[in-house]
Design a protein around this motif. Structure first.
Motif, PDB file in Angstrom:
ATOM      1  N   TRP A   1       0.831  -1.202   0.000  1.00  0.00           N
ATOM      2  CA  TRP A   1       0.000   0.000   0.000  1.00  0.00           C
ATOM      3  C   TRP A   1       0.866   1.253   0.000  1.00  0.00           C
ATOM      4  CZ3 TRP A   1      -4.403  -1.328  -1.606  1.00  0.00           C
ATOM      5  CH2 TRP A   1      -5.071  -2.465  -1.131  1.00  0.00           C
TER       6      TRP A   1
ATOM      7  N   HIS B   1      -3.801   5.359   0.913  1.00  0.00           N
ATOM      8  CA  HIS B   1      -4.552   4.174   1.324  1.00  0.00           C
ATOM      9  C   HIS B   1      -4.649   4.110   2.847  1.00  0.00           C
ATOM     10  CE1 HIS B   1      -4.722   2.189  -2.637  1.00  0.00           C
ATOM     11  NE2 HIS B   1      -3.536   2.727  -2.841  1.00  0.00           N
TER      12      HIS B   1
ATOM     13  N   LYS C   1     -11.061  -1.855  -0.830  1.00  0.00           N
ATOM     14  CA  LYS C   1     -10.373  -2.948  -0.150  1.00  0.00           C
ATOM     15  C   LYS C   1     -11.029  -4.287  -0.496  1.00  0.00           C
ATOM     16  CE  LYS C   1      -6.992  -1.510   2.639  1.00  0.00           C
ATOM     17  NZ  LYS C   1      -6.670  -0.252   1.977  1.00  0.00           N
TER      18      LYS C   1
ATOM     19  N   CYS D   1      -9.967  -5.431  -3.836  1.00  0.00           N
ATOM     20  CA  CYS D   1      -8.575  -5.894  -3.796  1.00  0.00           C
ATOM     21  C   CYS D   1      -8.499  -7.341  -3.336  1.00  0.00           C
ATOM     22  CB  CYS D   1      -7.759  -4.989  -2.861  1.00  0.00           C
ATOM     23  SG  CYS D   1      -6.276  -5.763  -2.158  1.00  0.00           S
TER      24      CYS D   1
END
Length: 267
Positions: free
Chosen positions: A111, A115, A169, A172
């Protein structure tokens, strides 16, 4: 006078250095986040989850948080530690990883600035289910759970931003789960190399030079394998003419061959 063709042959077999002028290799993750996925689209969506905040809202946010600094290699939070809030990266890079009981690690993501890390818990309670470490000197805004609750109640715009961050998130980790669940490890390796080429690649004819420092340990932790397996497969890729590897660069000699490796499963 006869020529020793064996010497010439041995020299030709060695990986050739890049023929283009390159800047210093980037240190992973580079300018944007990096995680295991089927492409680089959307890798950095989560870095912009607070972009909609007005200046006065940013002021209130910072007033509720605590500024923290971490040196390269320091733990930001540890797997199993009590959870007390979230961390917003204001400068630096962070690796988030899970450690199995065996001691083996898998990298969930790298990250970068913008973020937040420290989820999935948002308002305290429970423990961290993975760890975060600073890859470079980091400046972090920590939002304790009580402050987070207060901001969500008092600043609806911030609550909406937080939902956007959580959605990013979720995408991801969904991408990572899909790769781990539906792709073989060799396909994951090929896809990761393609992604690195898209992120840090410099064209040299038909070849792509990955201008980034990446170790076999880093690759193994990202694709869910071991360093020994990655080393073996990289040697195989070199033998097959797919790659050339030097101490500073990975050169993808046949990008289309790697792409065929990850696309053939759908045939």
């Amino acid at each position: 006078m006869s020529l020793d063709v064996r010497v010439t042959a041995n020299q030709d077999a060695r990986p050739k250095p890049p023929s283009v002028d390159l800047p210093a290799p980037a240190i992973l993750p580079g300018d944007q986040a990096l995680f295991l996925s089927e492409g680089i689209g959307g890798l950095d969506e989560g870095a912009h989850f607070l972009d909609a905040l007005a200046p006065d809202e940013w002021t209130r946010l910072r007033a509720q948080g605590r500024q923290l600094s971490f040196r390269t290699g320091e733990a930001i939070f540890n797997q199993g530690d009590g959870h007390g809030g979230i961390f917003i990266i204001e400068a630096g890079d962070v690796r988030v990883f899970y450690t199995a009981p065996s001691g083996r690690e898998i990298t969930l993501a790298y990250w970068t600035k913008g973020h937040f890390i420290g989820g999935p818990e948002m308002t305290g309670g429970g423990v961290h289910i993975w760890s975060g470490e600073a890859l470079s000197d980091c400046r972090i805004l920590f939002l304790p759970a009580p402050a987070l609750k207060k901001l969500v109640v008092e600043m609806p715009n911030f609550a909406l931003c937080l939902l956007q961050g959580l959605a990013a998130k979720g995408r991801c980790y969904s991408a990572m789960a899909q790769m781990l669940g539906t792709r073989s490890v060799i396909e994951r390796l090929a896809q990761f190399l393609i992604n690195l080429g898209d992120l840090h690649g410099v064209r040299d004819g038909r070849a792509i030079i990955i201008n980034a420092k990446v170790t076999h340990d880093q690759i193994a932790a990202m694709v869910g394998s071991t360093r020994q397996w990655v080393t073996m497969m990289m040697k195989r890729f070199q033998k097959d003419g797919l790659l050339s590897v030097s101490p500073r660069h990975i050169r993808i000699e046949r990008p289309h061959a790697l792409m065929e490796m990850v696309s053939k499963r759908g045939a």
